[in-house]
Design an enzyme around this catalytic site. Structure first.
Site, PDB file in Angstrom:
ATOM      1  CB  ILE A   1     109.518   5.909 -14.147  1.00  0.00           C
ATOM      2  CG1 ILE A   1     109.444   6.668 -12.809  1.00  0.00           C
ATOM      3  CG2 ILE A   1     109.471   6.873 -15.320  1.00  0.00           C
ATOM      4  CD1 ILE A   1     110.570   7.655 -12.608  1.00  0.00           C
TER       5      ILE A   1
ATOM      6  CE  LYS B   1     100.623  -0.856  -8.934  1.00  0.00           C
ATOM      7  NZ  LYS B   1      99.558  -1.488  -9.723  1.00  0.00           N
ATOM      8  N   GLY B   2     105.363   0.402  -6.594  1.00  0.00           N
ATOM      9  CA  GLY B   2     105.695  -0.399  -5.424  1.00  0.00           C
ATOM     10  C   GLY B   2     104.585  -0.293  -4.418  1.00  0.00           C
ATOM     11  CG  ASN B   3     103.991  -3.242  -1.546  1.00  0.00           C
ATOM     12  OD1 ASN B   3     102.935  -3.654  -1.984  1.00  0.00           O
ATOM     13  ND2 ASN B   3     105.067  -4.007  -1.477  1.00  0.00           N
TER      14      ASN B   3
ATOM     15  N   GLY C   1     103.458   3.198  -3.468  1.00  0.00           N
ATOM     16  CA  GLY C   1     102.622   3.869  -4.437  1.00  0.00           C
ATOM     17  C   GLY C   1     103.283   3.844  -5.796  1.00  0.00           C
ATOM     18  CD  GLU C   2     100.186   3.849 -10.113  1.00  0.00           C
ATOM     19  OE1 GLU C   2      99.738   2.827 -10.636  1.00  0.00           O
ATOM     20  OE2 GLU C   2      99.796   5.001 -10.373  1.00  0.00           O
ATOM     21  CB  VAL C   3     107.818   6.099  -8.927  1.00  0.00           C
ATOM     22  CG1 VAL C   3     108.882   7.181  -9.051  1.00  0.00           C
ATOM     23  CG2 VAL C   3     107.893   5.441  -7.557  1.00  0.00           C
TER      24      VAL C   3
ATOM     25  CE  LYS D   1     110.529   6.962  -4.444  1.00  0.00           C
ATOM     26  NZ  LYS D   1     111.324   6.308  -3.382  1.00  0.00           N
TER      27      LYS D   1
ATOM     28  CG  ASP E   1     114.409  -1.930   2.587  1.00  0.00           C
ATOM     29  OD1 ASP E   1     114.558  -3.164   2.572  1.00  0.00           O
ATOM     30  OD2 ASP E   1     113.618  -1.343   1.834  1.00  0.00           O
TER      31      ASP E   1
END
Length: 690
Positions: A397, A399-401, A403-405, A418, A514
């Site tokens: 659902i 994706k980021g730095n 990792g994948e979610v 995550k 953030d």
């Protein structure tokens, strides 16, 4: 018998201590002891290198100036259209201005920056404002700056018309490296120039020499031409990262920087200096499990000692008949049955020992219950270790730095999983991962994402949080199929404010650092929850989640690497208010490195929305105030949001980000004067974080 009782009591007491030590040791194993003393907040260091590379380009322009700085070297030249870099590693014997022959330069090879941290600082050039005071905008691709300086004179050899405080390109700067960083950790250096380079179009190239502490660090030759008739219009470009041996560098204070220009001319607004260094090596402290020593109870063998020996020799006299007397043995002090006194001692010792055991176990149980309670919220189990075999992984659902979610199922409930990629695992990441898990598992609030558990066994390192079906606020704002009313915006912003207030009210204070619409998640009932406050420092390593990236939401004081308070989160909340009012990206189309300079140094802000409840628009502007003390607290933001009237305002349409920054310069003047015109009577107190 008394000795037996004493040994029995000591044995029971040691056994109780063993039980307590096992309980304490079990807790220690969840988080290794070498992670418990990790720093709470790290300084924000901005790496401009990757952004500055993308902005390198070559342009052509005419210039009326043919002179150069008399202090710059003229001994190096290059063919038109070429570009090269060289570095010097030896000492310099010059006492005044640095001098180096081009024959001694050796070709430099850029070094990789994988695994390196960075720290940046800037030197500024000023004094040329009067020459371009009528300029209001620059051609496409150029930025505007009110101050700059050049290495040449308007009229050749006329010092009275010298452009700004060039001063032979010499500036002083403070060491930007974090405290306790050693020279041995520094690996490389890069420079970022904001200005116009190559003013003499008749020349073939421009040679730039960078000096630190009078020692030549890097030579850069480039064949670029920029607009030099007015230094207020500039572009930004940077060098690659090269090896730097830190010769003569003052790591505890001020250093001398100098740039020399030869073959051509240039103007500059700022020059960034970025040092790349290895992270400190942390030696883990092994967890020591105490081994209880149990002394066995000695077996006491009773000894029967008669007090008298009966006589067996008959005593006779001449006048009496000899007879054999019956011996009378003395009673032994030990008998098969315990005496009443011994039984009394045993009963007393057993009662005391049993009472101590009951008291200790009751104390441990009550302490656990008290520590786990959170007033006003439904109690759930603390986040704990999860067996990944219990999780059923579904579709991806996100994706980021980090990792994948994935959408997963754990114990019959939907969860967000995550996963940390195996190639991303190192000691520093694991250390930060442990610290942030300890932070998140103790937070309980209806408007803060719920942490459920984690797996810390490589390679299946992951965390589980509650699943938010509607995704992030950012995706909702940019979905044309979703109609958003002002009443819904008001409701969602109230939820977000409550979550941030909870973090700011924690002990110690938790700063999100953030905040952005990506990190506000929405459930099926449109309730907003603050997320990723624990893993923000991990996910920001080289990350940009949009074309603009995190700097678009970051406060000016953080961009300038200054001390900051919870008012930095208030500024980020103001940008989120702006996103909801416009359904646009802030600073769309402007590269992140230019946003860093424009917001942190020039006071640029997004254009004020022209439509919306007046109280909402005013709150947005107050949150973006340059002075942190003039910004409202999150409690005041919540109070204002709850009082806003939204009736009579139409739904907010989705915009396509066209021209959403065309009014930035005009809006900047308005934002910069907010504290003078509207908030002179406000002085909010700050809790300063060093």
């Amino acid at each position: 018998m008394k000795v037996q009782i004493v040994f029995f009591s000591i044995t029971v007491f040691i056994f109780v201590l063993f039980l307590l030590s096992v309980e304490s040791n079990t807790k220690i194993k969840i988080v290794p002891s070498f992670l418990e003393n990790s720093n709470e907040i790290e300084d924000l260091y901005i790496n401009l290198d990757s952004d500055s590379k993308s902005s390198e380009h070559t342009t052509s322009s005419s210039s009326s100036s043919n002179s150069k700085n008399k202090g710059d070297s003229s001994s190096s030249s290059s063919n038109s259209g070429s570009s090269s870099n060289s570095i010097i590693s030896g000492d310099s014997n010059s006492k005044d201005a640095p001098t180096t022959s081009s024959d001694s330069l050796s070709p430099a090879t850029p070094i990789p920056t994988d695994g390196l941290l960075s720290a940046s600082t800037y030197v500024t050039f000023t004094g040329g404002k009067v020459l371009c005071e009528n300029i209001t905008f620059c051609p496409n691709g150029y930025m505007y700056s009110s101050d700059y300086a050049c290495n040449y004179d308007i009229v050749q050899n006329d010092p009275a018309t010298h452009r700004g405080d060039w001063n032979d390109g010499i500036k002083m700067f403070e060491d930007p490296l974090p405290k306790n960083t050693t020279i041995d950790q520094v690996e490389g250096i890069s420079f970022t120039i904001s200005g116009a380079v190559g003013c003499q179009v008749t020349s073939s190239a421009t040679t730039l020499e960078f000096y630190i502490q009078d020692l030549l660090v890097l030579t850069n030759t480039t064949s670029r031409y920029d607009i030099c008739t007015c230094g207020s219009c500039y572009v930004t470009f940077g060098t690659e990262v090269y090896k730097y041996n830190m010769l003569g560098y003052n790591i505890t204070g001020e250093n001398k920087f100098q740039i020399q220009v030869s073959v051509n001319s240039m103007c500059a607004t700022t020059i960034g200096i970025t040092l790349y260094y290895k992270p400190p090596t942390i030696t883990p402290t092994p967890t020591i499990t105490p081994t209880p020593t149990i002394t066995p109870t000695p077996t006491i063998t009773p000894t029967v000692t008669p007090t008298a020996t009966p006589s067996t020799t008959p005593s006779t006299t001449p006048t009496t008949t000899p007879s054999t007397p019956t011996p009378t043995p003395t009673k032994s002090p030990y008998s098969g049955a315990l005496s009443p006194q011994v039984k009394k001692y045993i009963i007393i010792a057993s009662s005391i020992t049993g009472g101590l055991l009951i008291s200790i176990f009751s104390f441990v149980f009550i302490r656990k219950r008290l520590n786990s309670k959170r007033s006003g919220y439904t109690q759930i189990k603390d986040g704990k270790d999860i067996d990944t075999q219990q999780i059923k992984i579904g579709v991806r659902i996100g994706k980021g730095n980090f990792g994948e979610v994935y959408l997963g199922t754990w114990r019959g409930s939907q969860v967000a999983v995550k996963k940390l990629p195996a190639h991303n695992i190192n000691e520093n990441i694991l250390k930060e991962f442990h610290r942030e898990i300890n932070l998140m598992k103790n937070l309980r609030h209806p408007n803060v994402i719920q942490f459920l558990g984690s797996c810390l066994i490589s390679p299946d390192i992951c965390i589980c949080t509650e699943y938010m079906p509607r995704g992030s606020l950012y995706s909702i704002l940019h979905n044309e199929k979703i109609k958003i009313s002002w009443s819904l915006v008001k409701r969602m912003m109230i939820d977000a404010a409550k979550g941030i207030i909870y973090l700011h009210g924690s002990t110690p204070v938790i700063l999100h650092r953030d905040l952005k619409s990506h990190n506000l998640l929405v459930d099926e009932n449109w309730k907003v929850k603050v997320a990723d406050f624990g893993l923000s420092t991990i996910e920001q390593q080289g990350a940009t989640m949009t074309a603009c990236g995190t700097p678009c939401w970051t406060s000016p004081e953080v961009l300038r690497s200054q001390r900051y308070t919870e008012k930095a989160d208030v500024y980020s909340f103001g940008i989120i208010l702006w996103e909801c009012a416009t359904r646009q990206d802030p600073y769309f189309g402007i590269p992140p490195f230019q946003v860093i300079f424009a917001v942190g140094r020039e006071g640029m802000r997004p254009p004020t929305p022209k439509y919306g409840p007046p109280k909402y628009i005013q709150l947005l502007k107050d949150c973006l105030n340059e002075n942190p003390s003039q910004r409202p607290t999150m409690e005041q933001c919540l109070e204002i949001l709850e009082s806003i009237e939204t009736k009579g305002f139409d739904d907010i349409p989705v915009n396509n980000n066209n021209n959403n920054n065309s009014n930035n310069n005009e809006n900047n003047n308005e934002n910069n004067n907010n504290s003078d015109n509207n908030n002179n009577d406000i002085n909010y107190s700050n809790r300063v974080i060093n």
